[in-house]
Design a protein around this motif. Structure first.
Motif, PDB file in Angstrom:
ATOM      1  N   GLY A 361       1.277   9.825  -8.371  1.00  0.00           N
ATOM      2  CA  GLY A 361       2.085   8.927  -9.190  1.00  0.00           C
ATOM      3  C   GLY A 361       1.829   7.461  -8.949  1.00  0.00           C
ATOM      4  O   GLY A 361       2.603   6.608  -9.403  1.00  0.00           O
ATOM      5  N   GLY A 362       0.754   7.150  -8.252  1.00  0.00           N
ATOM      6  CA  GLY A 362       0.461   5.753  -7.952  1.00  0.00           C
ATOM      7  C   GLY A 362       1.457   5.125  -6.998  1.00  0.00           C
ATOM      8  O   GLY A 362       1.636   3.903  -6.972  1.00  0.00           O
ATOM      9  N   ASP A 363       2.099   5.959  -6.174  1.00  0.00           N
ATOM     10  CA  ASP A 363       3.142   5.488  -5.265  1.00  0.00           C
ATOM     11  C   ASP A 363       2.527   5.036  -3.942  1.00  0.00           C
ATOM     12  O   ASP A 363       2.570   5.740  -2.931  1.00  0.00           O
ATOM     13  CB  ASP A 363       4.165   6.600  -5.035  1.00  0.00           C
ATOM     14  N   TYR A 364       1.977   3.834  -3.926  1.00  0.00           N
ATOM     15  CA  TYR A 364       1.323   3.304  -2.733  1.00  0.00           C
ATOM     16  C   TYR A 364       2.272   3.120  -1.552  1.00  0.00           C
ATOM     17  O   TYR A 364       1.907   3.430  -0.408  1.00  0.00           O
ATOM     18  CB  TYR A 364       0.622   1.981  -3.059  1.00  0.00           C
ATOM     19  N   PRO A 365       3.495   2.614  -1.759  1.00  0.00           N
ATOM     20  CA  PRO A 365       4.378   2.397  -0.598  1.00  0.00           C
ATOM     21  C   PRO A 365       4.692   3.669   0.182  1.00  0.00           C
ATOM     22  O   PRO A 365       4.955   3.612   1.392  1.00  0.00           O
ATOM     23  CB  PRO A 365       5.649   1.808  -1.234  1.00  0.00           C
ATOM     24  N   SER A 366       4.674   4.820  -0.506  1.00  0.00           N
ATOM     25  CA  SER A 366       5.042   6.072   0.165  1.00  0.00           C
ATOM     26  C   SER A 366       3.871   6.743   0.873  1.00  0.00           C
ATOM     27  O   SER A 366       4.049   7.783   1.513  1.00  0.00           O
ATOM     28  CB  SER A 366       5.659   7.053  -0.847  1.00  0.00           C
TER      29      SER A 366
END
Length: 505
Positions: A361-366
């Protein structure tokens, strides 16, 4: 001011040391005499009174690049995928990768092209009247390049979905710049067509193309070398007659880049070891348009990244050993591992790893170290085995430290993709700093974070915009700076130093 159609034309008719402070002070003292041109232009940059005997693109206005200009220095870096040639009233800009040609005519001069290169006679190419005032793009790559030469505030339409530019975010938020729905079709084309954009940047794959004749393929990310990619500043600058500004910016980037290379080499000569590194990535099985794509484990063999590793003080993995386990793909750009097991065997040879995996999902922070271990199937037994040097030393890096706010798809735009290419010096410094931390004890990386150390990402937003020319309604920009020209004596030219270069040695 821009020909929005293709035109078929017929025939008518030692340099680095010179940029140091001692020379810089001399230049600034006599720049009034040499850093000028002998014709007048109006506030739009157009010639006011045309004179057929005048060269409107003299050395003072040219890009210092390779042998396509007389205004060159012996150590100029030549980008491999574009060229510029100058004529009295026009210049020919070529994207050598695509074969596309753009003829840029100085506004205020006749729509004539004497001494046209032979290969362009009776051929089709696109003509722009320059300098262009407004630009647009459906991709993020050109944005940072244009900001570096002072043209950021001149954007008209932009796809802001993955944009990280602080000032770009500000201008789209206040409506000074249009950010249309990112469905590249009729709506997108209509938005560009309805704007005052005279130039639309896309790429060889037509990413975010408008479908209009003002589309220009900007392929900086395809040039093989780090400085070669950064030198695309001059390609972009040609449309705005900003080559002297691009010369100045690029010269600073190159100087800092070479200083880092020299510093790292000194560390190596002082017996510092070169950690073996690799850029790796994992993609899960996926289905797209009815086609199933299998899970993949890849190790980059990209020349750009290998250069960053080598000049940053590292050593690439053994290509022979890697190829035995993970054969090179069709173009040699990566080692494609058939399984996690094969990938893990190569990882055992790495002292440091750069993980380029795209997060769910393009969730870089996670994306954390636990995510990395799960993606590459590294078990608790693997971790405790001591067989993976990079895990033992805690050196697992990613280039996703800076990203934009959450977008409408729930993901984030990655600043590395937008800004690292023109800032080759900063990317190299990031790599050198993590590979040789004792050599850069006070340096803070811009894009690289260590997930093994729990380093988090950071959001880049509009509040960080510091460009006084990026104004919204109710704000006033300062007066425009005077035009910059190369410092020339005949055909021998030097780059005028920036203000910070003249303050200290």
């Amino acid at each position: 001011r821009v020909a929005k159609k293709s035109a078929k034309m017929s025939a008518t008719a030692r340099p680095t040391a010179l940029k140091r402070l001692s020379v810089a002070l001399v230049l600034s003292a006599v720049a009034v005499a040499h850093g000028v041109v002998d014709f007048e232009m109006d506030e739009d940059g157009c010639v006011t009174t045309y004179d057929p005997s005048v060269d409107y693109f003299p050395p003072e206005r040219r890009a210092m690049i390779g042998d396509t200009s007389l205004a060159v220095s012996a150590d100029s870096v030549l980008a491999e995928d574009f060229s510029i040639s100058y004529h009295r009233t026009y210049k020919v800009l070529r994207n050598l990768r695509t074969g596309k040609v753009y003829v840029l005519r100085q506004c205020g001069t006749p729509e004539e092209y004497p001494n046209l290169p032979d290969d362009l006679i009776n051929s089709t190419f696109t003509v722009f009247a320059v300098p262009v005032k407004k630009w647009s793009t459906g991709t993020t790559v050109p944005i940072s390049f244009l900001e570096e030469i002072g043209m950021g505030p001149h954007m008209a339409v932009v796809d802001d979905t993955y944009m990280t530019s602080e000032c770009g975010q500000k201008l789209t938020a206040c409506g000074a710049v249009t950010a249309p729905a990112t469905t590249f079709g009729a709506d997108w084309t209509a938005s560009v067509n309805a704007s005052d954009s005279e130039l639309h940047f896309t790429d060889d794959w037509a990413t975010g193309a408008s479908g209009l004749s003002i589309d220009v393929a900007f392929d900086a990310s395809s040039d093989p070398g780090m400085l070669q990619r950064a030198e695309w500043l001059k390609f972009a600058a040609a449309f705005f007659n900003k080559e002297p500004e691009a010369n100045q910016v690029f010269d600073g980037i190159r100087s800092r880049f070479n200083a880092i290379v020299d510093h790292v080499l000194a560390e190596r000569l002082a017996s510092a070891s070169s950690p073996r590194c690799a850029f790796v990535s994992h993609s899960p099985e996926s289905v797209w348009s009815g086609i199933t794509y299998p899970e993949s484990f890849d190790i980059s063999n990209d020349e750009y990244l290998r250069e960053a590793i080598f000049k940053g003080g590292g050593a690439s993995i053994d290509p022979t050993y890697a190829a035995q386990l993970c054969p090179l793909n069709w173009n040699g750009g990566k080692f494609a591992c058939p399984s996690a097991t094969a990938m893990k065997q190569v990882l055992k040879t790495c002292d440091a790893v750069f993980d380029d995996t795209y997060p769910t999902g393009g969730d870089y922070p996670s994306y954390t170290l636990d995510t990395f271990k799960e993606r590459f199937q590294l078990s608790a037994a693997d971790i405790s085995s001591g067989d993976y040097p990079f895990l033992t030393s805690g050196r697992v890096y990613r280039t996703d430290k800076r990203h934009g706010p959450t977008n409408k798809f729930g993901g984030y735009g990655l600043d590395f993709f937008e800004s690292a290419i023109p800032h080759a010096d900063i990317f190299l410094n990031d790599v050198a700093a993590v590979l040789f931390p004792t050599a850069y004890p006070s340096y803070t990386t811009r894009w690289v974070r260590n997930i093994a150390a729990g380093e988090a990402t950071a959001i880049v937003d509009a509040t960080a915009c510091e460009d006084p020319f990026s104004v919204c309604a109710g704000e006033t920009a300062p007066p425009s700076p005077p035009s910059l020209f190369n410092f020339c004596d005949g055909t021998m030219c030097l780059i005028q130093p920036s203000s910070e270069e003249t303050t200290s040695e």
